[in-house]
Write a protein that holds these residues in place. Structure first.
Motif, PDB file in Angstrom:
ATOM      1  N   GLY A 217       0.851  -1.141   0.170  1.00 49.07           N
ATOM      2  CA  GLY A 217      -0.715   0.313   0.361  1.00 49.07           C
ATOM      3  C   GLY A 217       0.819   1.175   0.084  1.00 49.07           C
ATOM      4  N   ASP A 218       2.322   1.242   0.205  1.00 45.54           N
ATOM      5  CA  ASP A 218       2.904   2.384   0.456  1.00 45.54           C
ATOM      6  C   ASP A 218       4.075   2.101  -0.405  1.00 45.54           C
ATOM      7  OD1 ASP A 218       4.438   1.046   1.929  1.00 45.54           O
ATOM      8  OD2 ASP A 218       3.405   1.679   3.642  1.00 45.54           O
ATOM      9  N   ALA A 219       5.209   2.800  -0.801  1.00 40.16           N
ATOM     10  CA  ALA A 219       6.682   2.794  -1.467  1.00 40.16           C
ATOM     11  C   ALA A 219       7.524   2.066  -0.534  1.00 40.16           C
ATOM     12  CB  ALA A 219       6.867   4.615  -2.329  1.00 40.16           C
ATOM     13  N   ALA A 220       7.793   2.547   0.613  1.00 40.60           N
ATOM     14  CA  ALA A 220       8.057   1.641   1.580  1.00 40.60           C
ATOM     15  C   ALA A 220       8.119   0.347   1.384  1.00 40.60           C
ATOM     16  CB  ALA A 220       7.848   1.857   3.058  1.00 40.60           C
ATOM     17  N   THR A 221       6.674  -0.345   1.512  1.00 41.05           N
ATOM     18  CA  THR A 221       6.527  -1.593   1.240  1.00 41.05           C
ATOM     19  C   THR A 221       7.268  -2.353   0.442  1.00 41.05           C
ATOM     20  OG1 THR A 221       4.740  -1.246   2.870  1.00 41.05           O
ATOM     21  CG2 THR A 221       5.130  -3.786   1.804  1.00 41.05           C
ATOM     22  N   ALA A 222       6.661  -1.617  -0.820  1.00 35.31           N
ATOM     23  CA  ALA A 222       7.293  -1.429  -1.982  1.00 35.31           C
ATOM     24  C   ALA A 222       8.998  -1.762  -2.433  1.00 35.31           C
ATOM     25  CB  ALA A 222       7.025  -0.924  -3.704  1.00 35.31           C
ATOM     26  N   LYS A 223       9.264  -1.273  -1.734  1.00 37.63           N
ATOM     27  CA  LYS A 223      10.967  -0.752  -1.735  1.00 37.63           C
ATOM     28  C   LYS A 223      11.569  -2.520  -1.313  1.00 37.63           C
ATOM     29  CE  LYS A 223      12.909   3.044  -1.953  1.00 37.63           C
ATOM     30  NZ  LYS A 223      13.145   4.807  -1.064  1.00 37.63           N
ATOM     31  N   ALA A 224      10.630  -2.887  -0.514  1.00 44.22           N
ATOM     32  CA  ALA A 224      10.849  -3.745   1.142  1.00 44.22           C
ATOM     33  C   ALA A 224      11.166  -4.752  -0.040  1.00 44.22           C
ATOM     34  CB  ALA A 224      10.233  -3.880   2.177  1.00 44.22           C
ATOM     35  N   ALA A 225       9.839  -5.297  -0.802  1.00 48.20           N
ATOM     36  CA  ALA A 225       9.878  -6.241  -2.026  1.00 48.20           C
ATOM     37  C   ALA A 225      10.761  -6.866  -2.742  1.00 48.20           C
ATOM     38  CB  ALA A 225       8.556  -6.304  -2.220  1.00 48.20           C
ATOM     39  N   LEU A 226      11.549  -5.556  -3.280  1.00 51.14           N
ATOM     40  CA  LEU A 226      12.266  -5.075  -4.086  1.00 51.14           C
ATOM     41  C   LEU A 226      13.230  -5.422  -3.589  1.00 51.14           C
ATOM     42  CD1 LEU A 226      11.074  -2.148  -6.358  1.00 51.14           C
ATOM     43  CD2 LEU A 226      10.549  -4.695  -6.849  1.00 51.14           C
ATOM     44  N   THR A 227      14.384  -5.153  -2.671  1.00 52.70           N
ATOM     45  CA  THR A 227      15.197  -6.144  -2.058  1.00 52.70           C
ATOM     46  C   THR A 227      15.262  -7.247  -1.962  1.00 52.70           C
ATOM     47  OG1 THR A 227      14.992  -3.098  -1.391  1.00 52.70           O
ATOM     48  CG2 THR A 227      16.459  -4.922  -0.185  1.00 52.70           C
ATOM     49  N   ALA A 228      13.971  -7.214  -1.309  1.00 56.11           N
ATOM     50  CA  ALA A 228      13.752  -8.613  -1.206  1.00 56.11           C
ATOM     51  C   ALA A 228      14.596  -9.693  -2.313  1.00 56.11           C
ATOM     52  CB  ALA A 228      12.599  -9.379  -0.556  1.00 56.11           C
ATOM     53  N   GLY A 229      13.313  -9.512  -3.511  1.00 58.99           N
ATOM     54  CA  GLY A 229      14.831  -9.877  -4.494  1.00 58.99           C
ATOM     55  C   GLY A 229      13.266  -9.945  -5.824  1.00 58.99           C
ATOM     56  N   ALA A 230      12.672  -8.770  -5.226  1.00 59.98           N
ATOM     57  CA  ALA A 230      11.153  -9.194  -6.750  1.00 59.98           C
ATOM     58  C   ALA A 230      12.290  -7.764  -7.265  1.00 59.98           C
ATOM     59  CB  ALA A 230       9.831  -8.933  -6.225  1.00 59.98           C
ATOM     60  N   VAL A 231      11.436  -8.267  -9.091  1.00 59.99           N
ATOM     61  CA  VAL A 231      12.017  -7.062  -9.986  1.00 59.99           C
ATOM     62  C   VAL A 231      10.426  -6.260 -10.227  1.00 59.99           C
ATOM     63  CG1 VAL A 231      13.124  -8.613 -11.110  1.00 59.99           C
ATOM     64  CG2 VAL A 231      11.409  -8.888 -12.322  1.00 59.99           C
ATOM     65  N   ALA A 232       9.444  -6.049  -9.547  1.00 63.39           N
ATOM     66  CA  ALA A 232       8.612  -5.725  -9.318  1.00 63.39           C
ATOM     67  C   ALA A 232       7.395  -5.386  -8.651  1.00 63.39           C
ATOM     68  CB  ALA A 232       7.823  -5.563 -10.808  1.00 63.39           C
ATOM     69  N   VAL A 331      -4.928   8.347 -10.977  1.00 70.94           N
ATOM     70  CA  VAL A 331      -4.374   7.214 -11.275  1.00 70.94           C
ATOM     71  C   VAL A 331      -2.691   7.238 -11.345  1.00 70.94           C
ATOM     72  CG1 VAL A 331      -4.257   5.498 -13.310  1.00 70.94           C
ATOM     73  CG2 VAL A 331      -4.778   4.299 -11.725  1.00 70.94           C
ATOM     74  N   GLY A 332      -2.745   8.431 -12.148  1.00 68.61           N
ATOM     75  CA  GLY A 332      -1.540   8.819 -12.250  1.00 68.61           C
ATOM     76  C   GLY A 332      -1.133   9.118 -10.880  1.00 68.61           C
ATOM     77  N   THR A 333      -1.639  10.172 -10.109  1.00 69.63           N
ATOM     78  CA  THR A 333      -0.443  10.569  -9.083  1.00 69.63           C
ATOM     79  C   THR A 333       0.076   9.420  -8.129  1.00 69.63           C
ATOM     80  OG1 THR A 333      -1.768  12.231  -9.742  1.00 69.63           O
ATOM     81  CG2 THR A 333      -1.475  11.848  -7.168  1.00 69.63           C
ATOM     82  N   VAL A 334      -1.534   8.343  -8.388  1.00 70.53           N
ATOM     83  CA  VAL A 334      -1.107   7.385  -7.303  1.00 70.53           C
ATOM     84  C   VAL A 334       0.469   6.440  -7.801  1.00 70.53           C
ATOM     85  CG1 VAL A 334      -2.375   5.218  -6.478  1.00 70.53           C
ATOM     86  CG2 VAL A 334      -3.229   6.877  -6.610  1.00 70.53           C
ATOM     87  N   ILE A 335       0.076   6.184  -9.281  1.00 71.01           N
ATOM     88  CA  ILE A 335       1.303   5.534  -9.609  1.00 71.01           C
ATOM     89  C   ILE A 335       2.714   6.262  -9.570  1.00 71.01           C
ATOM     90  CG2 ILE A 335       2.317   4.989 -11.546  1.00 71.01           C
ATOM     91  CD1 ILE A 335      -0.595   3.221 -12.162  1.00 71.01           C
ATOM     92  N   ALA A 336       2.618   7.836  -9.365  1.00 70.20           N
ATOM     93  CA  ALA A 336       3.848   8.083 -10.028  1.00 70.20           C
ATOM     94  C   ALA A 336       4.481   8.107  -8.098  1.00 70.20           C
ATOM     95  CB  ALA A 336       3.497   9.617  -9.741  1.00 70.20           C
ATOM     96  N   GLY A 337       3.216   8.442  -6.830  1.00 69.30           N
ATOM     97  CA  GLY A 337       3.784   8.301  -5.798  1.00 69.30           C
ATOM     98  C   GLY A 337       4.675   7.065  -5.443  1.00 69.30           C
ATOM     99  N   PHE A 338       4.442   5.922  -6.156  1.00 69.40           N
ATOM    100  CA  PHE A 338       5.436   4.267  -5.959  1.00 69.40           C
ATOM    101  C   PHE A 338       6.403   4.899  -6.951  1.00 69.40           C
ATOM    102  CE2 PHE A 338       1.483   2.488  -4.202  1.00 69.40           C
ATOM    103  CZ  PHE A 338       1.903   2.071  -3.337  1.00 69.40           C
ATOM    104  N   LEU A 339       6.311   4.969  -8.403  1.00 68.46           N
ATOM    105  CA  LEU A 339       7.896   5.262  -8.962  1.00 68.46           C
ATOM    106  C   LEU A 339       8.721   5.381  -8.325  1.00 68.46           C
ATOM    107  CD1 LEU A 339       6.402   5.114 -12.806  1.00 68.46           C
ATOM    108  CD2 LEU A 339       7.166   3.345 -11.359  1.00 68.46           C
ATOM    109  N   ASP A 340       8.214   7.461  -8.077  1.00 71.83           N
ATOM    110  CA  ASP A 340       9.213   8.207  -7.320  1.00 71.83           C
ATOM    111  C   ASP A 340       9.865   7.949  -6.323  1.00 71.83           C
ATOM    112  OD1 ASP A 340       7.929  10.083  -9.416  1.00 71.83           O
ATOM    113  OD2 ASP A 340       7.186  10.772  -7.912  1.00 71.83           O
ATOM    114  N   GLU A 341       8.961   6.672  -5.559  1.00 69.35           N
ATOM    115  CA  GLU A 341      10.942   5.974  -4.356  1.00 69.35           C
ATOM    116  C   GLU A 341      11.343   4.987  -4.789  1.00 69.35           C
ATOM    117  OE1 GLU A 341      10.189   7.728  -1.443  1.00 69.35           O
ATOM    118  OE2 GLU A 341       9.081   8.927  -1.250  1.00 69.35           O
ATOM    119  N   LEU A 342      10.828   4.470  -5.690  1.00 71.67           N
ATOM    120  CA  LEU A 342      11.550   3.065  -6.646  1.00 71.67           C
ATOM    121  C   LEU A 342      12.921   2.997  -7.406  1.00 71.67           C
ATOM    122  CD1 LEU A 342       8.988   1.187  -7.138  1.00 71.67           C
ATOM    123  CD2 LEU A 342       9.522   1.705  -4.848  1.00 71.67           C
TER     124      LEU A 342
END
Ligand code: FMN
Length: 342
Positions: A217-232, A331-342
């Motif tokens: 639900g947020d960029a921090a969780t997304a980042k943690a999943a990528l760090t654990a080995g996901a590509v997306a 939706v562009g704003t929500v996606i940008a909120g993730f992409l900007d942090e990844l």
């Protein structure tokens, strides 16, 4: 492997419209069309704008159901039908007669004709959920130029998927909104891993690229999943309330309504475990039978009537555990909120 570290989840049942998919693509996410529940003709129509956009995109299909229902489940389904009658009457809806014929194209989810479409008119990516496509089908799709993804929820499912020759895995955690992709009995007793632990465990077991999904639900969780080995990461609930999402207004409003305080996995609406906001329908039908898609077809008219009546208490309010972080707006704003942090 993917054009973006953010994938807009395929969300069948009306949320992923062509407009929504195109908007997620314009926002820099990898768009996924939702092929589930659609006939081949409807899917072809859904795909036309994505094909003309000329960039990478995917199509998601449901595996068709298993063998015919065993007699015990068929009896439980009859009892469930009776249980639904008073509620249907209150809403002025009918409840279809049982049994559904195995020739009913909805029971097989138009599987053969949709595969045929994707083989004749290939798309860049095809993902499957609710089971594994046989290796021969995976190979056929790869031969026409598609990359193929399987949805899995555990290390055992990931290993089984790898055997079928797929190119990547969507690793879905049980915090995910909507249907759970699991197809093997789940490991018990060890305590539920987090999405990060699940990705790390699957990463250690298989060499395929991984997409993390479920409760992100947020960029921090997304980042943690990528760090654990996901590509997306694959986002579903985070995009449900956006302007372009085709989710019903009632569903969007419920996701923002503080009266809903929890989600649960329930078979009440479709006969397959799916995570939804807990409303009256979820509470009243805790023992719905394990019979997908029969329960989905039984409750369909009732849910449509509830939507017409503006009654969210009988609707399938799919939501992942991070629903309270979801936002409205473009939706562009929500996606940008993730992409900007990844
Ligand atoms: C409304 C809704 C519909 C969904 N429909 C599909 C679908 O058609 N196919 C699929 O593979 N996953 C589907 N999912 C699951 C998503 O692909 C994804 O795994 C999930 O949304 C990720 O968890 P999150 O909702 O917490 O972000 C759906 C999810 C939601 C919320």
């Amino acid at each position: 492997m993917f054009a973006s570290p953010v994938i807009a989840a395929p969300m069948a049942g009306g949320t992923t419209t062509a407009t929504f998919a195109l908007a997620t693509q314009r926002a820099g996410a990898l768009a996924f069309a939702a092929g589930g529940y659609k006939s081949a003709a409807a899917l072809a129509e859904h795909l036309a704008p994505l094909r003309s956009a000329g960039t990478d995109f995917g199509v998601n299909l449901f595996l068709p159901p298993r063998e015919p229902l065993d007699p015990g489940t068929a009896d439980a389904l009859e009892r469930y039908r009776s249980e639904l009658l008073p509620e249907a009457a209150r809403l002025g809806a009918s409840v279809p007669d049982l049994p559904f014929s195995s020739d009913d194209p909805r029971v097989q989810d138009y599987w053969a004709e949709k595969l045929d479409l994707l083989l004749k008119d290939p798309v860049p990516l095809v993902s499957f959920t609710f089971g594994l496509a046989p290796a021969a089908i995976v190979a056929d799709l790869q031969r026409v130029g598609s990359r193929v993804l399987a949805s899995v929820t555990s290390v055992a499912e990931a290993l089984a998927a790898e055997e079928t020759g797929v190119d990547a895995l969507v690793v879905q955690h049980s915090n995910a909104g909507g249907h759970c992709a699991s197809f093997l009995p789940q490991p018990r007793g060890a305590g539920e891993p987090s999405i990060v632990e699940l990705i790390a465990a699957v990463r250690a077991a298989v060499g395929l690229p991984l997409v993390a999904a479920g409760g992100i639900g947020d960029a921090a969780t997304a980042k943690a999943a990528l760090t654990a080995g996901a590509v997306a990461v694959q986002l579903g609930t985070a995009l449900l309330r956006t302007d372009e999402s085709g989710a019903r207004a009632l569903h969007k409003a419920a996701l923002a309504d503080p009266k809903y305080t929890t989600t649960a996995l329930t078979r009440a609406f479709t006969g397959r475990p799916a995570r939804a906001l807990v409303n009256d329908f979820v509470r009243s039908h805790a023992n719905a039978p394990d019979a997908y898609p029969e329960v989905h077809l039984l409750t369909g008219p009732l849910r449509a009537a509830a939507a017409d009546a503006g009654d969210p208490e009988a609707l399938n309010l799919w939501a992942g555990t991070a629903w309270q972080k979801s936002q409205d707006g473009p939706v562009g704003t929500v996606i940008a909120g993730f992409l900007d942090e990844l």
